[in-house]
Design a protein around this motif. Structure first.
Motif, PDB file in Angstrom:
ATOM      1  N   LEU A  15       0.872  -1.158   0.000  1.00 58.58           N
ATOM      2  CA  LEU A  15       0.000   0.000   0.000  1.00 58.58           C
ATOM      3  C   LEU A  15       0.917   1.217   0.000  1.00 58.58           C
ATOM      4  N   LEU A  16       0.786   2.058  -1.000  1.00 55.52           N
ATOM      5  CA  LEU A  16       1.638   3.237  -1.106  1.00 55.52           C
ATOM      6  C   LEU A  16       1.001   4.405  -0.359  1.00 55.52           C
ATOM      7  N   ASP A  17       1.697   4.871   0.659  1.00 63.07           N
ATOM      8  CA  ASP A  17       1.243   6.014   1.430  1.00 63.07           C
ATOM      9  C   ASP A  17       1.197   7.249   0.528  1.00 63.07           C
ATOM     10  N   THR A  18       0.314   8.156   0.830  1.00 65.00           N
ATOM     11  CA  THR A  18       0.190   9.382   0.042  1.00 65.00           C
ATOM     12  C   THR A  18       1.508  10.137  -0.029  1.00 65.00           C
ATOM     13  N   ASN A  19       2.263  10.145   1.058  1.00 63.17           N
ATOM     14  CA  ASN A  19       3.549  10.844   1.067  1.00 63.17           C
ATOM     15  C   ASN A  19       4.531  10.248   0.061  1.00 63.17           C
ATOM     16  N   VAL A  20       4.421   8.963  -0.201  1.00 65.38           N
ATOM     17  CA  VAL A  20       5.281   8.319  -1.205  1.00 65.38           C
ATOM     18  C   VAL A  20       4.952   8.882  -2.582  1.00 65.38           C
ATOM     19  N   LEU A  21       3.670   9.028  -2.885  1.00 66.64           N
ATOM     20  CA  LEU A  21       3.276   9.585  -4.181  1.00 66.64           C
ATOM     21  C   LEU A  21       3.694  11.041  -4.307  1.00 66.64           C
ATOM     22  N   VAL A  22       3.515  11.813  -3.252  1.00 66.37           N
ATOM     23  CA  VAL A  22       3.920  13.215  -3.285  1.00 66.37           C
ATOM     24  C   VAL A  22       5.415  13.319  -3.574  1.00 66.37           C
ATOM     25  N   ALA A  23       6.214  12.550  -2.858  1.00 69.70           N
ATOM     26  CA  ALA A  23       7.665  12.573  -3.062  1.00 69.70           C
ATOM     27  C   ALA A  23       8.040  12.123  -4.470  1.00 69.70           C
ATOM     28  N   ALA A  24       7.348  11.115  -4.977  1.00 63.34           N
ATOM     29  CA  ALA A  24       7.640  10.609  -6.322  1.00 63.34           C
ATOM     30  C   ALA A  24       7.331  11.647  -7.394  1.00 63.34           C
ATOM     31  N   PHE A  25       6.255  12.401  -7.224  1.00 66.66           N
ATOM     32  CA  PHE A  25       5.911  13.428  -8.197  1.00 66.66           C
ATOM     33  C   PHE A  25       6.846  14.638  -8.106  1.00 66.66           C
ATOM     34  N   ARG A  26       7.398  14.877  -6.937  1.00 66.63           N
ATOM     35  CA  ARG A  26       8.290  16.027  -6.757  1.00 66.63           C
ATOM     36  C   ARG A  26       9.700  15.780  -7.268  1.00 66.63           C
ATOM     37  N   SER A  27      10.136  14.518  -7.254  1.00 68.60           N
ATOM     38  CA  SER A  27      11.512  14.224  -7.644  1.00 68.60           C
ATOM     39  C   SER A  27      11.612  12.868  -8.322  1.00 68.60           C
ATOM     40  N   ARG A  28      12.402  12.806  -9.361  1.00 66.61           N
ATOM     41  CA  ARG A  28      12.632  11.536 -10.060  1.00 66.61           C
ATOM     42  C   ARG A  28      13.799  10.773  -9.450  1.00 66.61           C
ATOM     43  N   GLU A  29      14.304  11.260  -8.364  1.00 67.27           N
ATOM     44  CA  GLU A  29      15.381  10.582  -7.657  1.00 67.27           C
ATOM     45  C   GLU A  29      14.823  10.041  -6.347  1.00 67.27           C
ATOM     46  N   GLY A  30      15.366   8.950  -5.898  1.00 72.92           N
ATOM     47  CA  GLY A  30      14.965   8.433  -4.605  1.00 72.92           C
ATOM     48  C   GLY A  30      14.058   7.222  -4.674  1.00 72.92           C
ATOM     49  N   ALA A  31      13.824   6.687  -3.505  1.00 71.02           N
ATOM     50  CA  ALA A  31      13.071   5.442  -3.365  1.00 71.02           C
ATOM     51  C   ALA A  31      11.598   5.596  -3.735  1.00 71.02           C
ATOM     52  N   SER A  32      11.000   6.737  -3.425  1.00 68.03           N
ATOM     53  CA  SER A  32       9.571   6.923  -3.715  1.00 68.03           C
ATOM     54  C   SER A  32       9.301   6.838  -5.210  1.00 68.03           C
ATOM     55  N   TYR A  33      10.107   7.526  -5.996  1.00 67.89           N
ATOM     56  CA  TYR A  33       9.946   7.485  -7.444  1.00 67.89           C
ATOM     57  C   TYR A  33      10.155   6.069  -7.970  1.00 67.89           C
ATOM     58  N   ALA A  34      11.178   5.394  -7.441  1.00 66.93           N
ATOM     59  CA  ALA A  34      11.467   4.021  -7.877  1.00 66.93           C
ATOM     60  C   ALA A  34      10.301   3.091  -7.557  1.00 66.93           C
ATOM     61  N   LEU A  35       9.690   3.245  -6.392  1.00 65.41           N
ATOM     62  CA  LEU A  35       8.547   2.400  -6.022  1.00 65.41           C
ATOM     63  C   LEU A  35       7.350   2.645  -6.939  1.00 65.41           C
ATOM     64  N   VAL A  36       7.057   3.904  -7.186  1.00 65.47           N
ATOM     65  CA  VAL A  36       5.909   4.226  -8.038  1.00 65.47           C
ATOM     66  C   VAL A  36       6.154   3.728  -9.467  1.00 65.47           C
ATOM     67  N   GLN A  37       7.355   3.915  -9.985  1.00 61.60           N
ATOM     68  CA  GLN A  37       7.675   3.411 -11.317  1.00 61.60           C
ATOM     69  C   GLN A  37       7.523   1.894 -11.384  1.00 61.60           C
ATOM     70  N   ARG A  38       8.027   1.230 -10.363  1.00 61.78           N
ATOM     71  CA  ARG A  38       7.923  -0.241 -10.319  1.00 61.78           C
ATOM     72  C   ARG A  38       6.460  -0.674 -10.292  1.00 61.78           C
ATOM     73  N   ALA A  39       5.642   0.034  -9.520  1.00 62.83           N
ATOM     74  CA  ALA A  39       4.212  -0.285  -9.457  1.00 62.83           C
ATOM     75  C   ALA A  39       3.546  -0.063 -10.813  1.00 62.83           C
ATOM     76  N   LEU A  40       3.880   1.034 -11.468  1.00 65.51           N
ATOM     77  CA  LEU A  40       3.278   1.346 -12.772  1.00 65.51           C
ATOM     78  C   LEU A  40       3.684   0.340 -13.843  1.00 65.51           C
ATOM     79  N   GLN A  41       4.867  -0.255 -13.689  1.00 66.02           N
ATOM     80  CA  GLN A  41       5.349  -1.236 -14.662  1.00 66.02           C
ATOM     81  C   GLN A  41       4.913  -2.660 -14.312  1.00 66.02           C
ATOM     82  N   GLY A  42       4.151  -2.807 -13.229  1.00 71.54           N
ATOM     83  CA  GLY A  42       3.633  -4.117 -12.849  1.00 71.54           C
ATOM     84  C   GLY A  42       4.578  -4.955 -12.015  1.00 71.54           C
TER      85      GLY A  42
END
Length: 87
Positions: free
Chosen positions: A13-40
């Motif tokens: 379950l991705l916390d809202t803060n993970v999504l916020v961080a992922a949208f703000r920066s393409r660096e870091g774990a949050s972006y990597a998690l969201v990308q991985r989720a989007l790619q299945g």
């Protein structure tokens, strides 16, 4: 004695803060998690109430502005994320 392997699938379950961080920066774990989720590659679980929270928080001007994206663009990403998730 026979050994039986039990495979338990992890769901995330991705916390809202993970999504916020992922949208703000393409660096870091949050972006990597969201990308991985989007790619299945990450089995994500969402609930309708969580989707409402995602939309509410990400549409706030102080959260949206640093992303450099329009809310419509964020909605597209959220739609893809939800489409590939379990409820």
């Amino acid at each position: 004695m026979t050994s039986k392997l039990i495979h338990l699938a992890m769901r995330y379950l991705l916390d809202t803060n993970v999504l916020v961080a992922a949208f703000r920066s393409r660096e870091g774990a949050s972006y990597a998690l969201v990308q991985r989720a989007l790619q299945g590659g990450l089995d994500v679980v969402v609930h309708q109430k969580l989707v409402y929270e995602y939309r509410d928080v990400l549409s706030r001007p102080d959260v949206l502005a640093p992303t450099g994206l329009s809310f419509a663009q964020i909605e597209v990403v959220l739609a893809h994320l939800v489409a590939g998730a379990h409820s």
